[in-house]
Write a protein that holds these residues in place. Structure first.
Motif, PDB file in Angstrom:
ATOM      1  N   THR A   1       0.839  -1.197   0.000  1.00  0.00           N
ATOM      2  CA  THR A   1       0.000   0.000   0.000  1.00  0.00           C
ATOM      3  C   THR A   1       0.871   1.243   0.000  1.00  0.00           C
ATOM      4  O   THR A   1       0.607   2.210  -0.724  1.00  0.00           O
ATOM      5  CB  THR A   1      -0.924   0.000   1.229  1.00  0.00           C
TER       6      THR A   1
ATOM      7  N   ALA B   1       2.340   1.732  -3.424  1.00  0.00           N
ATOM      8  CA  ALA B   1       1.350   2.248  -4.350  1.00  0.00           C
ATOM      9  C   ALA B   1       1.170   3.748  -4.151  1.00  0.00           C
ATOM     10  O   ALA B   1       1.094   4.528  -5.099  1.00  0.00           O
ATOM     11  CB  ALA B   1       0.012   1.528  -4.127  1.00  0.00           C
ATOM     12  N   GLU B   2       1.140   4.136  -2.899  1.00  0.00           N
ATOM     13  CA  GLU B   2       0.958   5.547  -2.575  1.00  0.00           C
ATOM     14  C   GLU B   2       2.097   6.383  -3.163  1.00  0.00           C
ATOM     15  O   GLU B   2       1.886   7.419  -3.795  1.00  0.00           O
ATOM     16  CB  GLU B   2       0.947   5.683  -1.051  1.00  0.00           C
TER      17      GLU B   2
ATOM     18  N   VAL C   1       1.849   6.735  -6.925  1.00  0.00           N
ATOM     19  CA  VAL C   1       0.849   7.718  -7.344  1.00  0.00           C
ATOM     20  C   VAL C   1       1.414   9.114  -7.201  1.00  0.00           C
ATOM     21  O   VAL C   1       1.210   9.975  -8.066  1.00  0.00           O
ATOM     22  CB  VAL C   1      -0.440   7.569  -6.513  1.00  0.00           C
ATOM     23  N   GLU C   2       2.138   9.330  -6.137  1.00  0.00           N
ATOM     24  CA  GLU C   2       2.779  10.632  -5.958  1.00  0.00           C
ATOM     25  C   GLU C   2       3.663  10.973  -7.158  1.00  0.00           C
ATOM     26  O   GLU C   2       3.678  12.099  -7.634  1.00  0.00           O
ATOM     27  CB  GLU C   2       3.647  10.592  -4.696  1.00  0.00           C
TER      28      GLU C   2
ATOM     29  N   LEU D   1      -6.106   0.060  -0.683  1.00  0.00           N
ATOM     30  CA  LEU D   1      -5.459  -0.140  -1.976  1.00  0.00           C
ATOM     31  C   LEU D   1      -6.416  -0.778  -2.981  1.00  0.00           C
ATOM     32  O   LEU D   1      -6.502  -0.354  -4.130  1.00  0.00           O
ATOM     33  CB  LEU D   1      -4.215  -1.019  -1.782  1.00  0.00           C
TER      34      LEU D   1
ATOM     35  N   GLN E   1      -4.623  12.101 -10.427  1.00  0.00           N
ATOM     36  CA  GLN E   1      -3.761  11.807  -9.289  1.00  0.00           C
ATOM     37  C   GLN E   1      -4.471  12.110  -7.964  1.00  0.00           C
ATOM     38  O   GLN E   1      -4.482  11.307  -7.030  1.00  0.00           O
ATOM     39  CB  GLN E   1      -2.492  12.649  -9.378  1.00  0.00           C
TER      40      GLN E   1
ATOM     41  N   GLN F   1      -5.405   9.495  -4.982  1.00  0.00           N
ATOM     42  CA  GLN F   1      -4.967   9.715  -3.599  1.00  0.00           C
ATOM     43  C   GLN F   1      -6.162   9.709  -2.650  1.00  0.00           C
ATOM     44  O   GLN F   1      -6.098   9.187  -1.546  1.00  0.00           O
ATOM     45  CB  GLN F   1      -4.201  11.036  -3.495  1.00  0.00           C
TER      46      GLN F   1
ATOM     47  N   LEU G   1      -7.060   6.262  -1.809  1.00  0.00           N
ATOM     48  CA  LEU G   1      -6.072   5.451  -1.092  1.00  0.00           C
ATOM     49  C   LEU G   1      -6.207   5.643   0.419  1.00  0.00           C
ATOM     50  O   LEU G   1      -5.463   5.054   1.199  1.00  0.00           O
ATOM     51  CB  LEU G   1      -4.657   5.798  -1.548  1.00  0.00           C
TER      52      LEU G   1
END
Ligand SMILES: OC[C@H]1O[C@H](O)[C@@H](O)[C@@H](O)[C@@H]1O
Ligand SMILES: OC[C@H]1O[C@H](O)[C@@H](O)[C@@H](O)[C@@H]1O
Ligand SMILES: OC[C@H]1O[C@H](O)[C@@H](O)[C@@H](O)[C@@H]1O
Lengths: 275, 250, 250, 275, 250, 275
Positions: free
Chosen positions: E123, E126-127, E130-131, F38, F59, F63, F66
């Motif tokens: 997780t 993945a975060e 994305v950033e 996730l 994006q 986020q 998430l």
């Protein structure tokens, strides 16, 4: 509550003593016109003596608790707890709490609590314990018969708990309890349980069948009981109980008369070979 | 008169005192329940099996009785402490013993009425003593005096009944024709109905009466033991309470 | 043609009139119920045992039908008064008789439709008479005329069916292959479902439908008789009523 | 009420007569467009004649009661009682009560009462009596078959009681009854009972099982019915009834069509050896 | 080492991966249920009857477990995929196999804990992606990576257990005294209680607890199948919902 | 709703895809600190890409999803449907709907829906299917064992339905649903069913009896279990479950500890020949 604890005069031992005097003497002096007033008074005596060193106050207190009183003794010992807490408060602030107030609370609670207690303790707990013991005894189990003692045992400790509860709750909690309608709901709930129990006990322990019948030509004899069973099993005992109930509704609860009536009717019906 | 009879009679008299003096709120009444009396007399006379059988059968007639407000519809211990010893002695079977017990149960309840009437004097005496600041008299009047009264009122007649009854009862029983005997027997099966009807009358709010019917026919149709109904009844009662509380909070 | 057949046919015709004329609100319909018809025909023909068996079996198919707003989904008496005499005569067994009854029950309901349609004229006639202040015509139109109509409409066909059907039916039954016979038999077991579904559709508020399911599975899982469910159902219904009343008072 | 009794024109005999005419003729003249209007009118005739000696008033009254009417006849006879009391009052104070009011009350009551009566009398009382008699008949008990007559007997007397009740309650009571929502609660309660009864009857009297099955190699043949019974007994009849019910919900209550469909389906399924 | 053992061990390893990877929300867990595992291993080893019996018995212990908030009180598939093959091989009876399964079920739940801990990294990865606008990494981290982890974490130990355990277990079982064996057996009957208590703890609002008691004693007193309780429970739940809705509308 | 349909960007296929990604991956990446965040994000990805062609918006949306998320996956997929409809609306009117609002709705719903789903899907549907299959398997029916697959099958389609429902209801409907208290009533109803199921399962699958007993002189040996059965059958398992429950209430749900405790206790009791 918290700020009073340092001033508490009533100890746990006092409560225990008061409860025990109540438990053992509760109905010993029961009489038709005053019922449990004497035993109530006796049970509070030691604590009152402690609270009112002055003889006049003590006398007044005793007289207060010789007023008419009657409730179911197990659940009802919650009232003894409350009374102890009230008397303790009165002994400290005599002007805040009047004797009338204490009497009013006692007499206000005793009725509904008698209903709850008679239903739960005597109408449910007792027959369950007795039925248990009886079933065992009837299958020749000697130990089983002594299971009846479960009832007094449980009764003793439930009462003790209620008494302590009453003292720690005090009058405020109880006042709220009554106002909120909770008391009524508790009584209703007990009523539900009690009625179901009485129904179940009736079905188990009232027996009545008829031997009446008739014979048509060229047919097997027709037994009325078979027809009744075809309609619904257990019809006769049910009708009988309903009959007695409605008779009581109309004419009051004359136990003796009804009893005599039933015995006579039974013998007469037996004579005509109907039962 | 043989000593066995005397011994049993003495026990019965004392035990009747124990179980009608009300010393011990839930205890006293329990000690006089027929099933227990049957067991005790069984042990004493060495006829345990018979004692249990007769006591148990008798119990069925009395186990549903409640005493709201001091009404004693029938006295189980009077019935037990006369009928069981006679039955054990004369070899009566459980059914006939139940029949025999009925009148003694009723006579017993008369004794209660007398006791409750006379007891008044003790309360009055206690009241007067308090007026005179003789504080100790309260407990005395609440315990010793009524207990002595109970002893005289109940122990004595039961003792005498035990001594006199056997012969009387035996000849009586022989005199009763079979059909009448059967009638009394039927009455025995029916009498508990009064106790239950009385209880329903006392407990029962009109709007909850269907629960009586439900309890009755659950046992009839499903042959569930009483304990089962107690469990389901408790659940339903609690649900009623909880849900009503919840409603009233909202 | 033998007199026995004629006699039975005459009885059936008349009885069909009696049970479809609706003379006596709860009575008329009851008189035509298969179980009673079976008993009566059993007595008449001297075949009581067979009559009871066939009548009773047939009843199971019709006992749940209700007639809200004058809808007659199937006519029990038409079915009974044709199928039972034929079965008694030809020795058909109860199962086959049930099968045989189905079409007659349906045809019977057609007769009701006709009756209800023609009956309109009597109401109109009564109305006109009242307009002309001929007040007595009301009762006449409400009784005699429609009863004559019913007689013609229902007694006659049932009489004829009883006379003509036996031979016809016998050859028909012989002609039907076993599997089709079995199919009709299955249909016989299934048909009551329509009546019940209709009743649920009529009675049933959506929010109470679970009670149908409860009633169904109480019988399935506990094998309780219908009367038992009626008792518990009454109790629950009363509790609902009482507790809702109590709530609305508060 | 009390002040009117001395003015009462309708006697108990009138009520009894009116009820009897209703009981016996109720459905005799039933027709599709007006249903029970004629029999309602006929049942009131004698009483109306007495109340309205004047022919015009009488005519008007009869016309009033020839309006559309339909209800369940047993419970519904309460309406006849109420109508009698209203007509009596109208005959005395013609201006207080209008004919429209009477009609409105009748038509307002007939619907809900039909629902109650159909459920209680035809949906509960009748099948219970029939089931009782049928069970007995099937065990070869001739007398048993005649137990069906319990139904008309009970029906007759319930109706009589309702009619008398209606007269003595009069319109006020009924008005209050409807306003208070009590009527709705009664209907709900009947609905509960009726639905449980229909469920019980369905379970007892609808039968459907499948003979379908298949055989895997090296195993006993597997019967679909066994699997269904494993899931829950009585599944097929239940599904069938539910199916019919939802079909009716969607397409209306076409009895004939559904019936035909079921017969055909049964035969077809029998052909393929599935049922 | 024989190939049969290897084959079965390989199947068990892979199957453990299949049923703990959670690929398919309601599917994955189901595939590892002992009753299915028993059937599959029965087919593979040609001991269908034994497989069904052992799998079914084992299932009883695990069928009531729910996993609120990711708590896995015991892993049914770990238990099944070790205990069943061993039992089939060594001829253990169903009871003993259930006993044997207990520790493996517990060890299995430890693997879940490890998996849930390590999964965090994916997780986080993945975060971070994305950033960095590496959008495709999301699905990769949500699927492939954790599945590889699961494979290593679960398939491998089960495979090894299958290969190493038989001999070990056999000697262990021989070493355990009979009374201890019986104790573990008793524990086997008792363990499901934890699952149910946990579920009640999770689901249960205080005011509805009596429904648990009702459900329990319906089965005890009426011997109704679970499905029956489900039906009645659904009806009661719906009635509660409908009637409360109705109330809140008024 | 109607005016928006021409602007709809999310197609049925998108919903289907999103649901599938959710169904298959839902718990794959489950971890202790973020649980299903996730997989939630992954499931929405394709639709979000379509809605937010601009990389920055996309994006931000990813986020957003998430964030912490956890619910029961089957019933819970209604949240995915709602989210899709909200994101669609946001993509068209970015100012009307804030990202916070979407997050708030998700986190507001996930708790109660987890309760509903855990009860209905995992606490009721699953054990029923498993019990069915187990019963069959234990009677040596191979096919029966595969009936466990009923559960995932039903689960898949219920989830699909919930997802579609969520999308078509949108946020308004859900908002109302929660406000009206309906949600609470649904949870209550599920609680009723779930508890009855747990009771039934407990009675069926927890077994515990005692072998303890004693022998008096001249009497048959008395078995404690017989006495307990006389009181009520099933007493021991019931007491055990109640015990565990109250232990958890007090000390929290330490599964491992309780498990170990039970195993040890069983062995000890077995040693003393009590169980
Ligand atoms: O009814 C309340 C109360 O009244 C009397 O005091 C006695 O009969 C008690 O047993 C009873 O509980
Ligand atoms: O539905 C009300 C009423 O409608 C018609 O008049 C008849 O079918 C009656 O049997 C029924 O009770
Ligand atoms: O409790 C909600 C939810 O939490 C976790 O995600 C898993 O354990 C799911 O099985 C469960 O449904």
């Amino acid at each position: 509550m918290a700020e009073n604890t340092n001033e508490r005069k009533i100890t746990n031992k006092d409560i225990f003593q008061a409860y025990n005097k109540w438990y053992w003497l509760c109905e010993v002096s029961h009489c038709y016109d005053r019922l449990q007033s004497l035993s109530f008074c006796a049970s509070q005596q030691n604590a009152l003596r402690k609270l009112y060193p002055n003889d006049d106050d003590y006398q007044e207190a005793l007289q207060r608790h010789l007023q008419f009183f009657n409730t179911e003794g197990t659940i009802g010992s919650v009232i003894h707890g409350i009374t102890l807490s009230l008397e303790e408060e009165k002994s400290m602030n005599p002007d805040d709490i009047s004797g009338e107030m204490i009497i009013a609370l006692k007499t206000g609670l005793m009725g509904p609590i008698a209903g709850i207690g008679d239903t739960l303790i005597w109408g449910t707990l007792k027959p369950i314990c007795l039925a248990l013991a009886t079933t065992m005894a009837l299958s020749n189990n000697l130990i089983g018969a002594f299971f009846v003692l479960l009832f007094p045992l449980a009764g003793y400790f439930i009462g003790l708990y209620m008494c302590k509860l009453g003292y720690s709750l005090g009058r405020n909690a109880i006042g709220k309890l009554i106002q909120s309608g909770l008391m009524n709901r508790i009584i209703d709930a007990c009523s539900i349980l009690g009625l179901m129990m009485m129904g179940a006990l009736s079905a188990s322990y009232v027996s009545l069948t008829t031997t009446a019948g008739f014979k048509l030509e060229n047919s097997d004899p027709i037994l009325l009981q078979n027809i009744l069973d075809g309609i619904m099993p257990g019809l006769l005992p049910f009708a009988l109980i309903a009959g007695i109930y409605f008779y009581m509704k109309k004419k009051g609860t004359k136990y003796g008369g009804i009893l005599l009536g039933i015995i006579i009717a039974s013998i007469v019906l037996a004579f005509f070979d109907i039962v | 008169m043989d000593t066995g009879l005397l011994l049993v009679a003495a026990f019965c008299g004392i035990w009747q005192f124990v179980s009608t003096t009300d010393f011990g709120y839930t205890l006293s009444d329990t000690l006089g329940q027929p099933v227990l009396v049957g067991a005790l007399l069984g042990i004493i006379t060495g006829q345990i099996e018979q004692g249990l059988l007769i006591g148990g059968s008798l119990e069925l007639m009395y186990l549903g009785i409640i005493y709201p407000g001091g009404t004693v519809p029938a006295c189980a211990s009077s019935a037990a402490l006369v009928a069981i010893p006679i039955a054990l002695r004369t070899g009566l079977d459980a059914h006939a013993a139940t029949v025999l017990a009925v009148p003694f149960g009723i006579l017993g309840s008369v004794l209660w009425n007398i006791k409750y009437s006379i007891n008044s004097t003790f309360t009055i005496r206690a009241e007067k003593s308090v007026e005179k600041k003789d504080f100790n008299a309260v407990t005395r009047n609440a315990s010793v005096y009524p207990m002595i009264l109970t002893f005289v009122l109940t122990a004595v007649p039961i003792f005498l009944a035990n001594i006199l009854a056997p012969t009387l009862v035996e000849s009586m029983i022989n005199a009763i024709p079979a059909w009448a005997m059967h009638g009394i027997e039927v009455a025995g099966g029916v009498l508990p109905a009064i106790g239950f009807a009385l209880a329903v009358y006392t407990i029962g709010k009109k709007e909850f009466l269907p629960f009586f019917v439900i309890g009755y026919f659950i046992v009839i149709y499903f042959e569930v033991a009483t304990m089962g109904v107690a469990i389901f009844g408790t659940c339903i009662a609690l649900l009623y309470l909880f849900l009503k509380n919840k409603e009233s909070e909202a």
